[in-house]
Design a protein around this motif. Structure first.
Motif, mmCIF file in Angstrom:
data_model
loop_
_atom_site.group_PDB
_atom_site.id
_atom_site.type_symbol
_atom_site.label_atom_id
_atom_site.label_comp_id
_atom_site.label_asym_id
_atom_site.label_seq_id
_atom_site.Cartn_x
_atom_site.Cartn_y
_atom_site.Cartn_z
ATOM 1 N N UNK A 38 -7.488 -4.250 -24.766
ATOM 2 C CA UNK A 38 -7.540 -4.748 -23.389
ATOM 3 C C UNK A 38 -6.456 -5.797 -23.139
ATOM 4 N N UNK A 39 -6.246 -6.685 -24.094
ATOM 5 C CA UNK A 39 -5.212 -7.711 -23.952
ATOM 6 C C UNK A 39 -3.821 -7.084 -23.887
ATOM 7 N N UNK A 40 -3.587 -6.110 -24.755
ATOM 8 C CA UNK A 40 -2.279 -5.434 -24.743
ATOM 9 C C UNK A 40 -2.048 -4.739 -23.407
ATOM 10 N N UNK A 41 -3.085 -4.067 -22.921
ATOM 11 C CA UNK A 41 -2.965 -3.364 -21.638
ATOM 12 C C UNK A 41 -2.639 -4.339 -20.509
ATOM 13 N N UNK A 42 -3.278 -5.487 -20.508
ATOM 14 C CA UNK A 42 -3.042 -6.473 -19.452
ATOM 15 C C UNK A 42 -1.603 -6.969 -19.471
ATOM 16 N N UNK A 43 -1.093 -7.270 -20.661
ATOM 17 C CA UNK A 43 0.278 -7.774 -20.745
ATOM 18 C C UNK A 43 1.289 -6.696 -20.361
ATOM 19 N N UNK A 44 1.049 -5.463 -20.786
ATOM 20 C CA UNK A 44 1.965 -4.379 -20.414
ATOM 21 C C UNK A 44 1.937 -4.152 -18.905
ATOM 22 N N UNK A 45 0.739 -4.178 -18.311
ATOM 23 C CA UNK A 45 0.631 -3.991 -16.866
ATOM 24 C C UNK A 45 1.334 -5.111 -16.112
ATOM 25 N N UNK A 46 1.162 -6.326 -16.585
ATOM 26 C CA UNK A 46 1.823 -7.453 -15.931
ATOM 27 C C UNK A 46 3.340 -7.328 -16.034
ATOM 28 N N UNK A 47 3.828 -6.867 -17.188
ATOM 29 C CA UNK A 47 5.269 -6.691 -17.362
ATOM 30 C C UNK A 47 5.812 -5.637 -16.404
ATOM 31 N N UNK A 48 5.113 -4.500 -16.305
ATOM 32 C CA UNK A 48 5.556 -3.450 -15.394
ATOM 33 C C UNK A 48 5.494 -3.922 -13.947
ATOM 34 N N UNK A 49 4.481 -4.700 -13.631
ATOM 35 C CA UNK A 49 4.370 -5.197 -12.265
ATOM 36 C C UNK A 49 5.532 -6.126 -11.923
ATOM 37 N N UNK A 50 5.884 -6.999 -12.853
ATOM 38 C CA UNK A 50 7.012 -7.906 -12.606
ATOM 39 C C UNK A 50 8.310 -7.121 -12.463
ATOM 40 N N UNK A 51 8.498 -6.113 -13.314
ATOM 41 C CA UNK A 51 9.693 -5.275 -13.181
ATOM 42 C C UNK A 51 9.694 -4.534 -11.849
ATOM 43 N N UNK A 52 8.505 -4.080 -11.426
ATOM 44 C CA UNK A 52 8.421 -3.373 -10.154
ATOM 45 C C UNK A 52 8.802 -4.236 -8.974
ATOM 46 N N UNK A 53 8.546 -5.545 -9.075
ATOM 47 C CA UNK A 53 8.925 -6.438 -7.983
ATOM 48 C C UNK A 53 10.438 -6.475 -7.792
ATOM 49 N N UNK A 54 11.187 -6.310 -8.876
ATOM 50 C CA UNK A 54 12.645 -6.323 -8.778
ATOM 51 C C UNK A 54 13.213 -4.953 -8.404
ATOM 52 N N UNK A 55 12.518 -3.893 -8.797
ATOM 53 C CA UNK A 55 13.094 -2.556 -8.647
ATOM 54 C C UNK A 55 12.636 -1.832 -7.389
ATOM 55 N N UNK A 56 11.401 -2.084 -6.931
ATOM 56 C CA UNK A 56 10.833 -1.277 -5.850
ATOM 57 C C UNK A 56 10.344 -2.171 -4.715
ATOM 58 N N UNK A 57 10.798 -1.840 -3.523
ATOM 59 C CA UNK A 57 10.441 -2.645 -2.364
ATOM 60 C C UNK A 57 8.959 -2.520 -2.024
ATOM 61 N N UNK A 58 8.364 -1.342 -2.260
ATOM 62 C CA UNK A 58 6.949 -1.169 -1.940
ATOM 63 C C UNK A 58 6.062 -2.067 -2.791
ATOM 64 N N UNK A 59 6.484 -2.348 -4.015
ATOM 65 C CA UNK A 59 5.718 -3.281 -4.842
ATOM 66 C C UNK A 59 5.770 -4.683 -4.251
ATOM 67 N N UNK A 60 6.932 -5.067 -3.759
ATOM 68 C CA UNK A 60 7.038 -6.384 -3.123
ATOM 69 C C UNK A 60 6.215 -6.431 -1.838
ATOM 70 N N UNK A 61 6.179 -5.314 -1.123
ATOM 71 C CA UNK A 61 5.355 -5.251 0.092
ATOM 72 C C UNK A 61 3.887 -5.466 -0.236
ATOM 73 N N UNK A 62 3.430 -4.817 -1.303
ATOM 74 C CA UNK A 62 2.035 -4.979 -1.710
ATOM 75 C C UNK A 62 1.743 -6.423 -2.088
ATOM 76 N N UNK A 63 2.659 -7.061 -2.797
ATOM 77 C CA UNK A 63 2.450 -8.445 -3.203
ATOM 78 C C UNK A 63 2.398 -9.374 -1.996
ATOM 79 N N UNK A 64 3.267 -9.123 -1.009
ATOM 80 C CA UNK A 64 3.288 -9.975 0.184
ATOM 81 C C UNK A 64 1.946 -9.934 0.905
#
Length: 719
Positions: A38-64
């Motif tokens: 579970x801990x590994x999954x959380x860190x991997x998901x957080x990493x992908x989410x942070x990368x998505x903020x830089x790469x994909x505008x829709x991810x930034x839209x969701x965060x906003x």
């Protein structure tokens, strides 16, 4: 008789849910590697989410949009000073607004169009059905909480407000996120997703505004509608006032939440149907303030609710713990104490916040709790039975309409494609947008939804939220087709599967199959346990000749070791924790009258362990008259281990209504609901002798027989 049936069903459903929860907790304790995964999954998901903020505008839209909704929730959280809800409980209402209110609203609209036909772009659909269904179904999470919760009777007026506001925040989060994703063209990116040619900006998210997210045209505004959280929070606060004042003002006070619901529907309908609704309806909207008075009335009601809450708490202040020099219990000293902790000893801030909240919870439990509330159940089964019957009647009528809608759809014309004016009309466009995304963009959105949801809930709910967030846009065309043509739901495949499920649950063969499944499942479980145990057993050592012993005794025969299951756990083992080092110490149980029911010396929520320290000093003291020990080791362990633990478990599961800290305990302690799932006791005894070990094992065996769901072990010589 009718009342007993309703509450028996309610208790049965709740017991099943609690049983599933305890099973999950037990599984996590038996399989600790799941936490690592579970801990590994959380860190991997957080990493992908942070990368998505830089790469994909829709991810930034969701965060906003998430941050805006989070900001609104924080405003309600801060203003509701007399709350007893934890943040996790308030966030659960927000999640129910997303995953319960929205689907139920969409299904209700589907049933209405299947029954009456029409176009979703019609005025009666957008300005009549949608406001009514949305405002009514946003009350569903609070209704479920009042029906199933063990502590519904001890809710403060601020809790009612938070429950409604949380459901409204969740509903608005999903609605606005969908709008942002769909209106992401050149105009949306340049001027804003809610900008129109004639009205300008129509949805306002202003940081320095209380409860942002209001609906109002920026060009020549004449009407507005406050955000969903304000409407629903106002209605639920009115319901709380009616419940609180019912005995003084009779049942007529329940007209207050009904009028607030009608007012919210009028505001919502007038904004959706401006320019289309008849003049007489718009005049009614003008009389109610055209939406501009709603927020002020809500804030006035909230202020009155907070005053009533703290006045009620001061009626039992002599039975509540208070800070040094604190006279009347009010929010000002509480805020000052929190600020002082933040500026001087920040590590105490969380403890201070929990202490003030739990004090309020204890106060409202003493004020309004009854016998069922003694086990943190709701008092509303007697105080709101008539209103529950009315709500049940309305629900039954709606379910009947939904059932008839499918049959009526055979005789109705197709419902035309939807216009993206309301949430239920956006599914086609939503899947078109989803299909244009690439694999990595979709992955970033799913993992982003998981990471954001994980801030509110634990792993499995967050995973379900992320998968649901992906399945809704991926099935947009199918959902839209069902809305346009509900008779698609009555295909032969669906009918056959429904009849088969009904047959298996009703006919004798189906019941026999169910029994066989239960017995077969238990036998399969036993077989798997034996297989796993056999695989874990070490292979036997080869029978080698042993070296003969020397006659002079230089090489004495090795001592026979005890069976590992018979050996008590060593104090230097890796998992050994002294009871004084437990995170929570001095956790005392109390009943509805604030009487003490015993305490736990230490509690470890992560490992699920109760620590009990026992002293055997003076056990061998000789009685001056008899010349014998005052009590035998068996008498000592039967009293200290068996009898006290038996009483403690019974009090924990039946009589206790809450927990509190002892004078020597930690400032922060777990709640009663958190420790009810613990099934492991560890006794730490300062004495050690063969007779004491034998007596302790006899007493623990008695406990194991009476409480087979619990495990008990003991450590000797713990100082």
């Amino acid at each position: 008789m009718e009342t007993d049936t309703i509450w028996n069903i309610r208790n049965g459903i709740r017991d099943i849910a609690e049983g599933v929860y305890r099973w999950v907790q037990g599984t996590l304790q038996r399989l600790p590697w799941l936490k690592t995964l579970y801990t590994i999954w959380c860190w991997v998901s957080l990493l992908f989410f942070i990368l998505g903020l830089f790469l994909y505008r829709d991810s930034r839209t969701m965060l906003v949009q998430y941050l805006w909704s989070f900001y609104v929730m924080l405003q309600f959280w801060f203003l509701c000073r007399s709350k007893t809800f934890t943040w996790k409980q308030a966030a659960m209402f927000m999640l129910l607004g997303i995953f319960l209110v929205i689907p139920v609203t969409a299904l209700t609209l589907l049933a209405a169009h299947g029954l009456f036909g029409g176009d979703t772009r019609d005025t009666w659909s957008q300005a009549v059905l949608t406001p009514i269904f949305e405002e009514v179904w946003k009350l569903l999470p609070l209704g479920l909480f009042l029906l199933f919760s063990r502590r519904a009777s001890s809710m403060s007026l601020a809790d009612y407000t938070l429950a409604g506001a949380g459901a409204g925040v969740g509903f608005q989060l999903m609605e606005e996120l969908t709008r942002r994703w769909l209106n992401s063209g050149i105009i949306g990116r340049t001027y804003g997703y809610s900008v129109t040619m004639l009205g300008g900006e129509t949805i306002h998210w202003d940081f320095w505004t209380l409860f942002p997210g209001r609906f109002e045209e920026s060009i020549f505004p004449t009407i507005m509608s406050v955000s969903h959280p304000v409407h629903t929070g106002m209605i639920t606060l009115g319901l709380g006032l009616a419940v609180r004042l019912r005995k003084r003002l009779s049942d007529a006070i329940f007209a207050l939440p009904a009028l607030l619901l009608v007012w919210s529907i009028i505001d919502h309908a007038a904004y959706n149907g401006q320019g289309s609704l008849p003049d007489w309806f718009m005049k009614i909207s003008d009389l109610t303030g055209s939406g501009y008075r709603t927020k002020g009335v809500f804030l006035l009601m909230l202020a009155i609710g907070l005053v009533l809450d703290y006045v009620s708490l001061n009626r039992v202040k002599s039975r509540l713990p208070r800070m040094e020099g604190e006279g009347w219990i009010n929010p000002v000293p509480e805020l000052w104490y929190m600020l002082e902790s933040l500026l001087t000893r920040r590590e105490r801030l969380a403890s201070v916040m929990s202490w003030t909240r739990e004090r309020r919870e204890l106060g409202f439990s003493l004020l309004y709790g009854n016998q069922e509330a003694a086990a943190l159940q709701g008092d509303l089964q007697t105080r709101m039975l008539k209103h529950f019957r009315a709500a049940a009647g309305v629900t039954a009528a709606l379910l009947l309409v939904a059932g008839l809608a499918g049959f009526a759809a055979y005789f109705q014309a197709h419902v035309h494609p939807a216009d993206p004016a309301c949430f239920s009309c956006m599914f086609d466009s939503l899947q078109n947008w989803w299909d244009r995304l690439g694999f990595w963009e979709k992955s970033a959105i799913v993992l982003g939804a998981f990471a954001l949801s994980f801030m509110f809930v634990s792993f499995w709910p967050a995973l379900g939220i992320a998968l649901t967030a992906a399945s809704i846009p991926a099935s947009g065309h199918e959902i839209a087709k069902d809305i346009r043509d509900p008779k698609r739901l009555l295909t032969p495949e669906n009918v056959i599967s429904t009849l088969l499920a009904l047959a298996l649950s009703r006919v004798p063969f189906g019941r026999l199959a169910e029994r066989f499944g239960k017995k077969g499942g238990s036998r399969l479980k036993d077989w798997l346990e034996k297989l796993l145990k056999r695989r874990k057993e070490p292979k036997p050592e080869p029978d080698l000749p042993k070296k003969p012993h020397k006659p002079d005794g230089e090489d004495p025969p090795p001592k026979k070791e005890k069976d590992p299951e018979e050996q008590p756990p060593k104090n230097d083992a890796d998992d050994y924790v002294h009871w004084s080092k437990a995170k929570y110490r001095g956790v005392e149980l109390h009943d509805a009258k604030n009487g003490a029911l015993g305490e736990f010396d230490g509690v470890d929520l992560e490992k699920g362990i109760f620590y009990e320290a026992k002293s055997a000093q003076g056990l061998d003291r000789i009685h001056p008259k008899t010349g014998k020990p005052q009590q035998t080791p068996q008498q000592f362990t039967d009293k200290q281990l068996y009898q006290k633990t038996k009483v403690r478990i019974n009090n924990l599961m039946q009589k206790a209504v809450g927990t509190r800290t002892t004078p020597d305990g930690t400032a922060e302690i777990p709640t009663l609901e958190q420790i009810k799932g613990i099934r492991h006791f560890e006794f730490q005894l300062d004495g050690d002798s063969p007779a004491l070990r034998t007596a302790a094992e006899n007493s623990l065996n008695k406990l194991r027989q009476e409480f087979p769901d619990y495990t008990f072990n003991i450590r000797f010589g713990v100082k």
